[in-house]
Design a protein around this motif. Structure first.
Motif, short mmCIF file in Angstrom:
data_model
loop_
_atom_site.label_atom_id
_atom_site.label_comp_id
_atom_site.label_asym_id
_atom_site.label_seq_id
_atom_site.Cartn_x
_atom_site.Cartn_y
_atom_site.Cartn_z
N UNK A 68 0.93 -1.16 -0.18
CA UNK A 68 -0.03 -0.12 -0.03
C UNK A 68 0.90 1.23 0.12
N UNK A 69 0.81 2.16 -0.83
CA UNK A 69 1.58 3.39 -1.08
C UNK A 69 0.71 4.30 -0.61
N UNK A 70 1.13 5.30 0.40
CA UNK A 70 0.45 6.47 1.02
C UNK A 70 1.18 7.64 0.66
N UNK A 71 1.36 7.96 -0.51
CA UNK A 71 2.14 9.13 -1.03
C UNK A 71 3.27 9.38 -0.25
N UNK A 73 3.76 9.42 2.75
CA UNK A 73 3.90 8.75 4.03
C UNK A 73 4.54 7.31 3.72
N UNK A 74 5.03 7.15 2.51
CA UNK A 74 5.87 5.75 2.23
C UNK A 74 4.94 4.70 1.75
N UNK A 75 5.63 3.53 1.46
CA UNK A 75 5.03 2.24 1.22
C UNK A 75 5.19 1.34 2.38
N UNK A 76 3.98 0.55 2.66
CA UNK A 76 3.90 -0.53 3.73
C UNK A 76 3.56 -1.56 2.81
N UNK A 77 3.76 -2.77 3.57
CA UNK A 77 3.17 -4.17 3.33
C UNK A 77 1.76 -3.94 3.61
N UNK A 78 0.97 -4.51 3.14
CA UNK A 78 -0.38 -4.43 2.99
C UNK A 78 -0.94 -5.36 4.21
N UNK A 79 -1.79 -4.83 4.93
CA UNK A 79 -2.36 -5.56 6.00
C UNK A 79 -2.94 -7.16 5.88
N UNK A 80 -3.31 -7.34 4.65
CA UNK A 80 -3.80 -8.74 4.32
C UNK A 80 -2.97 -9.15 3.26
N UNK A 81 -1.56 -8.72 3.11
CA UNK A 81 -0.78 -9.43 2.05
C UNK A 81 -0.41 -10.66 2.12
N UNK A 82 -0.11 -11.39 3.32
CA UNK A 82 0.44 -12.55 3.79
C UNK A 82 -0.78 -13.32 4.14
#
Length: 120
Positions: A68-71, A73-82
């Motif tokens: 998930x990219x938040x402009x 605020x950076x890019x994070x691993x999605x909450x339901x990715x794994x």
């Protein structure tokens, strides 16, 4: 984050090598949900890649639901990715059944992998 490496001699382009390594780390939960990834420019510099190469890998992973990219605020691993343990177990069972069936047809490893790639 486990070390990422790009092999210039690999049969896959750098963005795909990066994408695959990140997926592997997300699925194995070495990069758990909510983990912030390095900014595109910093990761590009660390891996000696063009920023567009890293940006492409991030975009594809976001489209696939891993990031998930938040402009700004950076890019994070999605909450339901794994996938959870039950999903992983079921996936392993399905894969084993598929491989067994393909082997019964007389196919070897590379042909089985090629069939999966074609299906994807």
């Amino acid at each position: 984050m486990t070390t990422l490496t790009i092999d210039p001699q690999a049969p896959y382009p750098p963005f795909e090598q990066l994408r695959r390594q990140l997926v592997e780390q997300i699925v194995s939960q070495h990069l758990p949900a909510g983990t912030r990834l390095p900014p595109v420019r910093r990761l590009a510099a660390d891996l000696a890649l063009a920023p567009n190469t890293v940006a492409r890998a991030y975009r594809e992973l976001e489209a696939e639901g891993y990031l998930v990219t938040r402009g700004r605020n950076g890019t994070i691993v999605a909450p339901d990715a794994a996938p959870d343990d039950d999903v992983r177990r079921r996936a392993a069972d399905l894969a084993a059944t598929y491989v067994a069936g393909m082997r019964e047809l007389g196919l070897r490893g590379e042909a089985i992998v090629a069939a999966v790639r074609h299906a994807l």
